[in-house]
Design a protein around this motif. Structure first.
Motif, PDB file in Angstrom:
ATOM      1  N   LEU A  66     -13.944  30.264  -7.443  1.00  0.00           N
ATOM      2  CA  LEU A  66     -13.028  29.328  -8.249  1.00  0.00           C
ATOM      3  C   LEU A  66     -12.087  29.948  -9.043  1.00  0.00           C
ATOM      4  O   LEU A  66     -11.286  29.692  -8.517  1.00  0.00           O
ATOM      5  N   LEU A  67     -12.566  31.213  -9.035  1.00  0.00           N
ATOM      6  CA  LEU A  67     -11.651  32.297  -9.365  1.00  0.00           C
ATOM      7  C   LEU A  67     -10.524  33.013  -8.596  1.00  0.00           C
ATOM      8  O   LEU A  67      -9.446  32.950  -9.022  1.00  0.00           O
ATOM      9  N   ALA A  68     -10.959  33.158  -7.446  1.00  0.00           N
ATOM     10  CA  ALA A  68     -10.396  33.146  -6.434  1.00  0.00           C
ATOM     11  C   ALA A  68      -9.397  32.537  -5.752  1.00  0.00           C
ATOM     12  O   ALA A  68      -8.121  32.368  -5.567  1.00  0.00           O
ATOM     13  N   ALA A  69      -9.876  31.058  -5.816  1.00  0.00           N
ATOM     14  CA  ALA A  69      -9.363  29.416  -5.852  1.00  0.00           C
ATOM     15  C   ALA A  69      -8.292  29.585  -6.829  1.00  0.00           C
ATOM     16  O   ALA A  69      -7.060  29.252  -6.200  1.00  0.00           O
ATOM     17  N   TYR A  70      -8.050  29.886  -7.821  1.00  0.00           N
ATOM     18  CA  TYR A  70      -7.631  30.126  -8.671  1.00  0.00           C
ATOM     19  C   TYR A  70      -6.029  31.169  -8.726  1.00  0.00           C
ATOM     20  O   TYR A  70      -5.226  30.831  -8.728  1.00  0.00           O
ATOM     21  N   ASN A 114      -0.595  38.657 -12.142  1.00  0.00           N
ATOM     22  CA  ASN A 114      -1.254  39.823 -12.922  1.00  0.00           C
ATOM     23  C   ASN A 114      -1.255  40.265 -14.738  1.00  0.00           C
ATOM     24  O   ASN A 114      -2.454  40.477 -14.444  1.00  0.00           O
ATOM     25  N   VAL A 115      -0.439  39.335 -15.450  1.00  0.00           N
ATOM     26  CA  VAL A 115      -0.444  38.787 -16.404  1.00  0.00           C
ATOM     27  C   VAL A 115      -1.956  38.306 -16.530  1.00  0.00           C
ATOM     28  O   VAL A 115      -3.197  38.355 -17.451  1.00  0.00           O
ATOM     29  N   ALA A 116      -2.027  36.786 -15.660  1.00  0.00           N
ATOM     30  CA  ALA A 116      -3.024  36.153 -15.778  1.00  0.00           C
ATOM     31  C   ALA A 116      -4.428  36.533 -15.518  1.00  0.00           C
ATOM     32  O   ALA A 116      -5.687  35.826 -15.918  1.00  0.00           O
ATOM     33  N   ILE A 117      -4.726  37.173 -14.806  1.00  0.00           N
ATOM     34  CA  ILE A 117      -5.905  38.423 -13.987  1.00  0.00           C
ATOM     35  C   ILE A 117      -6.193  38.791 -14.981  1.00  0.00           C
ATOM     36  O   ILE A 117      -7.058  39.016 -15.038  1.00  0.00           O
ATOM     37  N   LYS A 138      -9.275  38.498 -16.889  1.00  0.00           N
ATOM     38  CA  LYS A 138     -10.808  39.368 -16.856  1.00  0.00           C
ATOM     39  C   LYS A 138     -11.373  39.564 -18.249  1.00  0.00           C
ATOM     40  O   LYS A 138     -12.003  40.399 -18.307  1.00  0.00           O
ATOM     41  N   ARG A 139     -10.275  40.240 -19.060  1.00  0.00           N
ATOM     42  CA  ARG A 139     -11.148  40.310 -20.650  1.00  0.00           C
ATOM     43  C   ARG A 139     -11.359  39.155 -21.067  1.00  0.00           C
ATOM     44  O   ARG A 139     -12.569  39.804 -21.953  1.00  0.00           O
ATOM     45  N   PHE A 140     -11.355  38.325 -20.842  1.00  0.00           N
ATOM     46  CA  PHE A 140     -11.946  36.992 -21.808  1.00  0.00           C
ATOM     47  C   PHE A 140     -13.286  37.200 -21.445  1.00  0.00           C
ATOM     48  O   PHE A 140     -14.413  37.058 -22.247  1.00  0.00           O
ATOM     49  N   THR A 195     -15.197  39.902 -11.698  1.00  0.00           N
ATOM     50  CA  THR A 195     -15.367  40.778 -11.238  1.00  0.00           C
ATOM     51  C   THR A 195     -14.288  41.487  -9.855  1.00  0.00           C
ATOM     52  O   THR A 195     -14.244  42.858  -9.966  1.00  0.00           O
ATOM     53  N   GLU A 196     -14.641  40.694  -8.893  1.00  0.00           N
ATOM     54  CA  GLU A 196     -13.710  41.282  -7.686  1.00  0.00           C
ATOM     55  C   GLU A 196     -12.574  40.545  -7.717  1.00  0.00           C
ATOM     56  O   GLU A 196     -11.909  40.774  -6.614  1.00  0.00           O
ATOM     57  N   ILE A 197     -11.862  40.233  -8.647  1.00  0.00           N
ATOM     58  CA  ILE A 197     -10.495  40.186  -8.119  1.00  0.00           C
ATOM     59  C   ILE A 197      -9.935  41.224  -8.823  1.00  0.00           C
ATOM     60  O   ILE A 197      -9.905  41.707  -9.624  1.00  0.00           O
ATOM     61  N   LYS A 198      -8.899  41.223  -7.637  1.00  0.00           N
ATOM     62  CA  LYS A 198      -8.044  41.973  -7.921  1.00  0.00           C
ATOM     63  C   LYS A 198      -6.788  42.478  -8.596  1.00  0.00           C
ATOM     64  O   LYS A 198      -5.958  41.148  -7.640  1.00  0.00           O
TER      65      LYS A 198
END
Length: 341
Positions: free
Chosen positions: A99-103, A125-128, A132-134, A152-155
């Motif tokens: 889901l995060l990858a789709a977003y 990158n700000v959104a990522i 990640k922090r949340f 975790t896998e989102i780059k």
């Protein structure tokens, strides 16, 4: 209903159905109300009850309160988390890496309403970072809502660094000529232009106190990146910057103006650059405040240049470009001027 004594079960009568009388199934039309509904994974998980309060946002508010963030970062994180939870209606426990990858793909390909273009890589990158922090905080603080971190896998995307175009000689001359007309902010904004043109970052200017000025040079506090490379530099001056003669004069004129016109006692821990807004007068000028001051200066300089061009008997073919440079002025353009001055 017929009974079979040996099995002791009842079997209902069989009713034959004429298949030719059935209507063919209509194709399912996916809802366009929520962008996530266009993803193939949506049907495999649960969704929020529209009649219940969104508990996810309560978690976001707790995260923003519990996490030490600069005001600008807090505003950006709140905006990006709000964007994500408007995009997806899944409960926190149902978030998945897919889901995060789709977003992230949606952010890269969907035009923003304001610009009509997809977000820049830096904005994505700000959104990522916000996500990640949340979710890292959520997994630590409320593990029942986040057993596995889905980010975790989102780059992060590799940012495309485009150096700002330097101001033309005409634009810079018009900028300096506009400063005396600024009224109450004249001395402060003149100092800002000098400091930026000598290569200081906005964040470095924000952090300066009067103690950082010794009459000839500025002692710049260590940045977070510099502290990470050299822990011994913590709370110590890391480097000095000798100001040009014109910059030293601008700084002393600004301090003299403050002594004469503001009811304040200048102390070593007083901020070097202050806000003159009615609601924040005397307080440290913020990161956003410096951007707004430079943008306002650029707008006024653009109007002044337009007036000069209108009365000129020999207009230049570069007049339109110069005017646009001034109208879109931002601190980074001035900061990179030190390479050409």
């Amino acid at each position: 209903m017929k009974y079979f004594p040996d099995l002791k079960v009842a079997v209902p009568p069989v009713e034959l159905i004429d298949l030719s009388a059935l209507k063919p199934l209509e194709p399912l039309e996916l809802s366009k109300a929520t962008p996530e509904s266009a993803t193939s994974e949506q049907s495999a998980t649960c969704h929020l009850d529209a009649n219940q309060p969104d508990q996810r946002w309560l978690m976001v508010e707790e995260f923003l309160q519990a996490t030490p963030l600069e005001p600008n970062s807090r505003r950006l994180y709140k905006r990006e988390l709000q964007r994500f939870f408007q995009w997806s209606d899944r409960p926190l426990a149902a978030m998945t890496p897919a889901l995060l990858a789709a977003y992230c793909t949606w952010l890269e390909t969907t035009p923003a309403p304001r610009t009509g273009k997809p977000l820049a890589r830096n904005s994505i990158n700000v959104a990522i970072t916000a996500l990640k922090r949340f979710f890292a905080w959520l997994g630590t603080t409320h593990p029942r809502h986040c057993a596995t971190n889905p980010t975790t896998e989102i780059k992060w995307l590799k940012a495309e660094v485009t150096p700002p175009s330097p101001l033309s000689t005409a634009a810079l001359a018009c900028l300096w000529g506009t400063l005396p007309s600024l009224g109450i902010t004249q001395y402060r904004d003149t100092l800002l232009v000098h400091l930026l043109c000598q290569g200081l970052r906005v964040s470095e200017i924000v952090a300066l106190n009067l103690a950082n000025w010794d009459g000839a040079q500025l002692w710049l506090p260590a940045t977070k990146n510099q502290l990470a490379k050299n822990q011994l530099a913590k709370n110590q001056p890391l480097r000095s910057m000798v100001l040009h003669q014109a910059s030293r004069v601008a700084l002393e004129h600004y301090l003299d103006w403050r002594r004469q016109h503001l009811p304040e006692s200048l102390q070593p821990d007083s901020p070097l650059v202050i806000s003159l807004h009615v609601a924040h007068s005397g307080k440290r000028l913020s990161y956003i405040g410096i951007y707004q001051a430079i943008e306002r200066l650029g707008q006024l300089a653009s109007q002044r240049y337009r007036t000069i061009v209108a009365s000129s008997a020999h207009p230049s073919p570069n007049d339109e470009q110069t005017q646009q440079q001034l109208a879109n002025l931002h601190p980074d353009q001035l900061r990179h001027m030190h390479r050409t001055l």
